[in-house]
Scaffold this motif. Structure first.
Motif, PDB file in Angstrom:
ATOM      1  N   ARG A  56     -34.181   2.533  11.263  1.00 19.13           N
ATOM      2  CA  ARG A  56     -33.506   3.513  11.937  1.00 19.13           C
ATOM      3  C   ARG A  56     -31.775   2.470  12.303  1.00 19.13           C
ATOM      4  O   ARG A  56     -30.944   3.138  12.355  1.00 19.13           O
ATOM      5  CB  ARG A  56     -34.034   4.088  12.985  1.00 19.13           C
ATOM      6  CG  ARG A  56     -35.205   5.319  13.237  1.00 19.13           C
ATOM      7  CD  ARG A  56     -34.597   6.322  12.732  1.00 19.13           C
ATOM      8  NE  ARG A  56     -33.104   6.562  13.469  1.00 19.13           N
ATOM      9  CZ  ARG A  56     -32.963   7.530  14.638  1.00 19.13           C
ATOM     10  NH1 ARG A  56     -34.273   7.733  15.611  1.00 19.13           N
ATOM     11  NH2 ARG A  56     -31.725   7.744  14.958  1.00 19.13           N
ATOM     12  N   ASP A  58     -30.579   0.098  10.549  1.00 23.13           N
ATOM     13  CA  ASP A  58     -29.712   0.252   9.569  1.00 23.13           C
ATOM     14  C   ASP A  58     -28.893   1.413   9.400  1.00 23.13           C
ATOM     15  O   ASP A  58     -27.825   1.090   8.460  1.00 23.13           O
ATOM     16  CB  ASP A  58     -30.819   0.202   8.513  1.00 23.13           C
ATOM     17  CG  ASP A  58     -29.830  -0.787   6.844  1.00 23.13           C
ATOM     18  OD1 ASP A  58     -28.712  -1.195   7.447  1.00 23.13           O
ATOM     19  OD2 ASP A  58     -30.120  -0.274   5.980  1.00 23.13           O
ATOM     20  N   GLN A  59     -29.836   2.847   9.974  1.00 22.36           N
ATOM     21  CA  GLN A  59     -28.958   3.918   9.055  1.00 22.36           C
ATOM     22  C   GLN A  59     -28.086   3.586  10.170  1.00 22.36           C
ATOM     23  O   GLN A  59     -26.205   4.334   9.906  1.00 22.36           O
ATOM     24  CB  GLN A  59     -30.065   4.911   9.782  1.00 22.36           C
ATOM     25  CG  GLN A  59     -30.821   5.309   8.752  1.00 22.36           C
ATOM     26  CD  GLN A  59     -31.867   6.800   8.868  1.00 22.36           C
ATOM     27  OE1 GLN A  59     -32.403   7.092  10.123  1.00 22.36           O
ATOM     28  NE2 GLN A  59     -31.382   7.258   8.677  1.00 22.36           N
ATOM     29  N   HIS A  62     -24.636   1.695   8.864  1.00 27.04           N
ATOM     30  CA  HIS A  62     -24.387   2.449   7.735  1.00 27.04           C
ATOM     31  C   HIS A  62     -22.975   3.231   7.621  1.00 27.04           C
ATOM     32  O   HIS A  62     -22.337   3.688   7.326  1.00 27.04           O
ATOM     33  CB  HIS A  62     -25.333   2.728   6.841  1.00 27.04           C
ATOM     34  CG  HIS A  62     -24.567   3.429   5.856  1.00 27.04           C
ATOM     35  ND1 HIS A  62     -23.696   2.412   4.653  1.00 27.04           N
ATOM     36  CD2 HIS A  62     -24.773   4.344   4.774  1.00 27.04           C
ATOM     37  CE1 HIS A  62     -24.045   3.056   3.786  1.00 27.04           C
ATOM     38  NE2 HIS A  62     -23.504   4.484   3.578  1.00 27.04           N
ATOM     39  N   ALA A  63     -23.621   3.921   9.267  1.00 24.56           N
ATOM     40  CA  ALA A  63     -22.978   5.369   9.556  1.00 24.56           C
ATOM     41  C   ALA A  63     -21.299   5.195  10.499  1.00 24.56           C
ATOM     42  O   ALA A  63     -21.078   6.415  10.411  1.00 24.56           O
ATOM     43  CB  ALA A  63     -23.469   6.545  10.905  1.00 24.56           C
ATOM     44  N   SER A 205     -31.153   8.302  -0.072  1.00 21.47           N
ATOM     45  CA  SER A 205     -30.605   8.196   1.159  1.00 21.47           C
ATOM     46  C   SER A 205     -30.796   7.802   2.563  1.00 21.47           C
ATOM     47  O   SER A 205     -32.467   7.612   2.740  1.00 21.47           O
ATOM     48  CB  SER A 205     -29.628  10.128   2.001  1.00 21.47           C
ATOM     49  OG  SER A 205     -31.189  10.856   1.978  1.00 21.47           O
ATOM     50  N   PHE A 206     -30.609   7.015   3.255  1.00 20.19           N
ATOM     51  CA  PHE A 206     -31.027   6.824   4.818  1.00 20.19           C
ATOM     52  C   PHE A 206     -32.067   7.319   5.028  1.00 20.19           C
ATOM     53  O   PHE A 206     -33.645   7.576   5.507  1.00 20.19           O
ATOM     54  CB  PHE A 206     -30.425   6.132   5.901  1.00 20.19           C
ATOM     55  CG  PHE A 206     -29.926   4.951   5.209  1.00 20.19           C
ATOM     56  CD1 PHE A 206     -30.003   3.456   5.291  1.00 20.19           C
ATOM     57  CD2 PHE A 206     -27.757   4.738   5.130  1.00 20.19           C
ATOM     58  CE1 PHE A 206     -29.665   2.576   4.893  1.00 20.19           C
ATOM     59  CE2 PHE A 206     -27.685   3.520   4.637  1.00 20.19           C
ATOM     60  CZ  PHE A 206     -28.121   2.441   4.254  1.00 20.19           C
ATOM     61  N   ARG A 207     -31.846   8.879   5.005  1.00 20.59           N
ATOM     62  CA  ARG A 207     -32.411  10.294   5.533  1.00 20.59           C
ATOM     63  C   ARG A 207     -34.097  10.479   5.437  1.00 20.59           C
ATOM     64  O   ARG A 207     -34.705  10.781   5.295  1.00 20.59           O
ATOM     65  CB  ARG A 207     -31.683  10.767   5.980  1.00 20.59           C
ATOM     66  CG  ARG A 207     -32.390  12.908   6.515  1.00 20.59           C
ATOM     67  CD  ARG A 207     -31.490  14.114   6.095  1.00 20.59           C
ATOM     68  NE  ARG A 207     -32.675  15.062   6.316  1.00 20.59           N
ATOM     69  CZ  ARG A 207     -33.413  15.775   4.872  1.00 20.59           C
ATOM     70  NH1 ARG A 207     -32.517  14.855   4.034  1.00 20.59           N
ATOM     71  NH2 ARG A 207     -33.838  16.916   4.763  1.00 20.59           N
ATOM     72  N   ARG A 209     -35.471   8.372   2.955  1.00 22.25           N
ATOM     73  CA  ARG A 209     -36.464   7.182   3.056  1.00 22.25           C
ATOM     74  C   ARG A 209     -36.667   7.062   4.639  1.00 22.25           C
ATOM     75  O   ARG A 209     -37.882   6.951   4.839  1.00 22.25           O
ATOM     76  CB  ARG A 209     -35.489   5.782   3.232  1.00 22.25           C
ATOM     77  CG  ARG A 209     -34.862   5.039   1.952  1.00 22.25           C
ATOM     78  CD  ARG A 209     -34.555   3.966   1.451  1.00 22.25           C
ATOM     79  NE  ARG A 209     -33.293   3.982   1.949  1.00 22.25           N
ATOM     80  CZ  ARG A 209     -33.108   2.689   1.997  1.00 22.25           C
ATOM     81  NH1 ARG A 209     -33.003   1.166   2.095  1.00 22.25           N
ATOM     82  NH2 ARG A 209     -31.106   2.591   1.511  1.00 22.25           N
ATOM     83  N   GLU A 210     -36.164   7.355   5.158  1.00 19.74           N
ATOM     84  CA  GLU A 210     -36.707   7.679   7.024  1.00 19.74           C
ATOM     85  C   GLU A 210     -38.313   8.549   6.938  1.00 19.74           C
ATOM     86  O   GLU A 210     -38.636   8.598   7.432  1.00 19.74           O
ATOM     87  CB  GLU A 210     -35.868   8.505   7.966  1.00 19.74           C
ATOM     88  CG  GLU A 210     -36.674   7.968   9.405  1.00 19.74           C
ATOM     89  CD  GLU A 210     -35.478   8.775  10.559  1.00 19.74           C
ATOM     90  OE1 GLU A 210     -36.586   8.902  11.383  1.00 19.74           O
ATOM     91  OE2 GLU A 210     -34.390   8.756   9.926  1.00 19.74           O
ATOM     92  N   LYS A 229     -37.465  14.757  13.668  1.00 19.95           N
ATOM     93  CA  LYS A 229     -35.914  14.232  13.157  1.00 19.95           C
ATOM     94  C   LYS A 229     -35.159  15.905  13.696  1.00 19.95           C
ATOM     95  O   LYS A 229     -33.813  16.016  13.312  1.00 19.95           O
ATOM     96  CB  LYS A 229     -36.093  14.229  11.710  1.00 19.95           C
ATOM     97  CG  LYS A 229     -36.202  12.888  11.430  1.00 19.95           C
ATOM     98  CD  LYS A 229     -36.251  12.815  10.072  1.00 19.95           C
ATOM     99  CE  LYS A 229     -35.244  12.885   9.528  1.00 19.95           C
ATOM    100  NZ  LYS A 229     -34.476  11.671  10.427  1.00 19.95           N
TER     101      LYS A 229
END
Length: 254
Positions: A56, A58-59, A62-63, A205-207, A209-210, A229
């Motif tokens: 989270r 890391d997301q 990146h954002a 994508s990060f999403r 992967r989460e 989410k």
């Protein structure tokens, strides 16, 4: 030695059951206002969350508008101790406890993100300064907050890794399962297999992967992930299918 995922599955600790079994004891400690005992028991539970928190964070980096390396996963879990103690009466039974724990974790992370966004917004009007004033302010900012600026090259830092997942999460239940199994045996040693799966997961994508992590590592259902989410169940299912497809296609073409 065969590296077949079907013959050498790594044992997966059921973190969900591990957490839920402590609910009754935590409830007694909280009811009796035994804070020290309550917090001591949480010490055994929260470190396992750090893999999810790491992703989270890391997301957020990146954002944008979130500092790289300013926060560690332990910073989030440390904040959780007293928050969980203060709000424990929000839940009524062990069935709610596990999902509630992740919801509180997300609340702490979202608050950090909001605070950092507000902090960044304060500097949006810096273009009103003259070049000389801006240079002076920039120098002071750099000296006072060294290390908190986000650099593009930092976004590829491998210090943020999602916890280990298994090939079987993505390859079982297909008519090509035996073919996948043989391909892994032919191409990879066990250590290489783990590294290869990590590499393929990083293509997601990060999403996604989460969602993969929540479903396969932390054993949340599709409905629970949708709640965490704030997405539809269909979107969550689509993300899991996307991950499976990418892993399978990547392995076939390797």
């Amino acid at each position: 030695m065969s590296t077949s995922f079907s013959n050498n599955k790594a044992p997966q600790k059921n973190y969900r059951l591990y957490v839920e079994q402590y609910y009754q004891q935590l409830y007694r400690y909280r009811s009796d206002e035994q804070r020290d005992q309550f917090l001591a028991m949480l010490i055994a539970l929260l470190p396992e969350l750090e893999g999810y928190v790491k992703l989270r964070l890391d997301q957020a980096v990146h954002a944008g508008n979130f500092p790289h390396n300013k926060y560690k996963p332990q910073d989030v879990t440390d904040d959780l101790y007293l928050i969980l103690y203060a709000s424990f009466d929000e839940i009524d039974n062990e069935d709610e406890f596990y999902l509630w724990l992740f919801e509180k974790t997300n609340q702490v992370i979202e608050e950090l993100i909001a605070n950092e966004a507000e902090y960044a917004a304060r500097f949006e009007s810096l273009d009103r300064y003259s070049n000389a004033e801006w240079r002076g302010l920039k120098e002071r900012f750099t000296s006072e907050f060294d290390g908190d600026l986000i650099m593009k090259e930092d976004l590829t830092d491998v210090s943020y890794k999602i916890p280990k997942l298994q090939w079987s999460h993505f390859l079982t239940g297909t008519d090509k399962e035996q073919e996948w199994d043989q391909k892994i045996d032919a191409l990879l040693q066990q250590e290489q297999a783990d590294q290869e799966l990590d590499r393929l997961l990083e293509r997601l994508s990060f999403r996604v992967r989460e969602i993969v992590q929540l479903h396969h590592k932390y054993l949340f259902s599709v409905a629970e992930i949708a709640r965490l989410k704030n997405e539809s169940k269909g979107d969550v299912e689509q993300a899991l299918e996307e991950a499976k497809r990418i892993i399978q296609v990547s392995l076939f073409n390797s």
